[in-house]
Design an enzyme around this catalytic site. Structure first.
Site, PDB file in Angstrom:
ATOM      1  N   LYS A 212       4.222  26.002  89.299  1.00 47.66           N
ATOM      2  CA  LYS A 212       5.445  25.384  88.968  1.00 47.66           C
ATOM      3  C   LYS A 212       6.430  26.462  88.949  1.00 47.66           C
ATOM      4  O   LYS A 212       6.638  27.263  88.159  1.00 47.66           O
ATOM      5  CB  LYS A 212       5.736  24.300  87.785  1.00 47.66           C
TER       6      LYS A 212
ATOM      7  N   CYS B 220       9.772  28.014  83.395  1.00 45.86           N
ATOM      8  CA  CYS B 220      10.484  27.768  81.974  1.00 45.86           C
ATOM      9  C   CYS B 220      11.629  28.745  82.011  1.00 45.86           C
ATOM     10  O   CYS B 220      11.579  29.949  82.118  1.00 45.86           O
ATOM     11  CB  CYS B 220       9.698  27.861  80.971  1.00 45.86           C
TER      12      CYS B 220
ATOM     13  N   GLY C 107      13.147  17.360  90.186  1.00 45.17           N
ATOM     14  CA  GLY C 107      14.632  17.093  90.066  1.00 45.17           C
ATOM     15  C   GLY C 107      15.515  16.285  90.424  1.00 45.17           C
ATOM     16  O   GLY C 107      15.306  15.827  91.614  1.00 45.17           O
TER      17      GLY C 107
ATOM     18  N   GLN D 165      -0.965  22.913  82.050  1.00 47.57           N
ATOM     19  CA  GLN D 165      -0.323  24.122  82.212  1.00 47.57           C
ATOM     20  C   GLN D 165      -0.274  25.255  81.305  1.00 47.57           C
ATOM     21  O   GLN D 165      -0.412  24.921  80.142  1.00 47.57           O
ATOM     22  CB  GLN D 165       1.033  23.778  82.601  1.00 47.57           C
TER      23      GLN D 165
ATOM     24  N   ALA E  17      10.704  13.945  84.589  1.00 44.83           N
ATOM     25  CA  ALA E  17      10.714  14.624  83.132  1.00 44.83           C
ATOM     26  C   ALA E  17      11.411  13.983  82.216  1.00 44.83           C
ATOM     27  O   ALA E  17      11.235  12.811  81.558  1.00 44.83           O
ATOM     28  CB  ALA E  17      10.843  15.999  83.000  1.00 44.83           C
ATOM     29  N   GLU E  18      12.849  14.225  82.063  1.00 46.78           N
ATOM     30  CA  GLU E  18      13.783  13.875  81.162  1.00 46.78           C
ATOM     31  C   GLU E  18      13.822  12.169  81.147  1.00 46.78           C
ATOM     32  O   GLU E  18      13.794  11.497  80.180  1.00 46.78           O
ATOM     33  CB  GLU E  18      15.328  14.382  81.384  1.00 46.78           C
TER      34      GLU E  18
END
Length: 427
Positions: free
Chosen positions: A219, A180, A281, A151, A304-305
């Protein structure tokens, strides 16, 4: 059930990269063993070693196709997009791009525990083209690190193409970061702030799609109005995007704990497009994966997190926070986050990366343990320079202090099998 986590088509596709992982560096090299004594800058040694060995990873999973923008008789852009996705095994479980946190050793740890594809951290296209040390330090890979999305953030089509040309032998998609939402992206005029300049976005996608031998992916985040999001997604598809990952939050919804991702918006995009679509998400455990795929119809999910805390998420293991209390089959499987940290540290010795990344992952994976033993976290924070020996000793001290926090799943670690390095349940 629509969703099947393991024994996916990815695992049944012919793979040229079997056998033990091939690192970019010799694991017995000084850098791989850590920077004893700190007699020299470990980043400099890492940079030099990567320069000698990056060619080891230039072995694509599949032969590179013609650049997508070139006419291919009897095949439309959409047909080529799907053909490529299927050749990769249609991976459903994907490590999302995370600045400083989706680097090679972490990707390999997630792949061991079920991830079927992964993104690199966001790379700055201009710095990537101008700064040799940045290229060597921020982008590392190996033969087994596939399928891989590399990316970039960008706002200049020519600079983006130059950066993309450098990495295309090592990846399966070149991805454009259009999502972002951070202040640095506003200042640099990239990421989600390009949503204010759609002609520029279109030119970025067209430039890559017409000139690369690997497909272009994007994305994005959603607009406040659904019709704007759909129009945006269709524009990207028409410009040559071959795969779209949709983060179901708007640019202003930065706090993932405060704002739930809008799966309905992702579903609307999936219904409107003809290319593969990934959902991003609200993915905290495998129950969320199944729900997301069922509700959105997406072709895969990104996490992700939650992966930062639990890199074994895609294997079906859950932290105590997400354990389903009414499911008696969810039990302590004999693995905990301290074990994952040890595995991660060993991968860092095999695939060296800057220490700031290692420090960040240790903090995230051991966050619950540090809450019980804050004095150990304070010791870690006090270390101006780290070594692998010190970190292994720190994990040992945490275990001796007690308060183990297990991961929960069905069955146990001994009852799990590994298929090409991917954890799979025997059940």
């Amino acid at each position: 059930m629509k969703f099947r986590r393991v024994a996916s088509s990815l695992l049944t596709q012919p793979k040229p990269h079997l056998g033990p992982p091939t690192p970019l560096l010799n694991p017995s090299s000084p850098m791989a063993a850590g920077p004893p004594g700190h007699e020299e800058d470990p980043d400099e040694r890492l940079s030099a070693a990567l320069d000698r060995n990056l060619s080891l990873a230039a072995d694509p999973l599949l032969p590179l196709p013609e650049p997508p923008g070139r006419p291919l008789t009897g095949h439309s852009h959409v047909e080529r997009a799907w053909a490529h996705w299927r050749r990769l095994g249609e991976p459903k479980l994907v490590v999302a791009p995370m600045v400083d946190n989706s680097e090679l050793p972490f990707r390999m740890l997630c792949r061991k525990y079920g991830a079927e594809a992964a993104y690199t951290p966001m790379l700055h296209s201009r710095i990537f083209t101008e700064n040799e040390k940045y290229r060597k330090m921020e982008f590392t890979t190996c033969k087994e690190d596939r399928p891989l999305f590399v990316q970039f953030c960008a706002n200049d089509p020519d600079i983006l193409l130059e950066a993309a040309k450098t990495v295309e032998p090592y990846c399966d998609y070149v991805d454009i970061n259009l999502g972002c939402p951070q202040r640095i992206a506003r200042r640099g005029n990239y990421g989600a702030f390009l949503m204010d300049n759609l002609p520029l976005v279109k030119s970025l996608v067209e430039k890559l799609s017409l000139n690369l031998c690997v497909p272009v992916s994007c994305k994005i985040r959603i607009f406040p109005r659904l019709q704007d999001t759909i129009a945006y997604a269709r524009m990207l598809e028409d410009a040559g995007c071959s795969l779209l990952a949709v983060h179901g939050r708007s640019r202003d919804e930065k706090d993932g704990k405060k704002f739930r991702a809008d799966w309905n918006a992702i579903k609307a995009v999936k219904d409107a497009l003809k290319i593969p679509v990934l959902a991003n998400g609200n993915i905290r455990h495998m129950g969320d994966v199944r729900s997301c795929l069922d509700n959105t119809g997406a072709d895969g999910v990104l996490s992700a997190e939650s992966l930062l805390e639990n890199p074994a998420l895609f294997s079906g293991l859950q932290t105590l926070e997400w354990r389903e209390d009414d499911d008696e089959s969810m039990n302590d499987v004999g693995l905990d986050q301290a074990e994952l940290v040890v595995e991660y540290l060993k991968l860092c010795e095999q695939y060296p990366v800057p220490w700031r990344m290692i420090r960040s992952h240790v903090h995230k994976m051991l966050g619950d343990w540090f809450a019980i033993h804050p004095e150990v976290r304070e010791e870690l924070n006090a270390q101006s320079k780290l070594t692998f020996e010190w970190l292994h000793d720190m994990v040992k001290r945490l275990r001796e202090l007690g308060g183990r926090i297990p991961l929960y799943g069905k069955g146990n670690v001994a009852g799990r099998t590994m298929v090409n390095g991917v954890a799979a349940s025997n059940s």
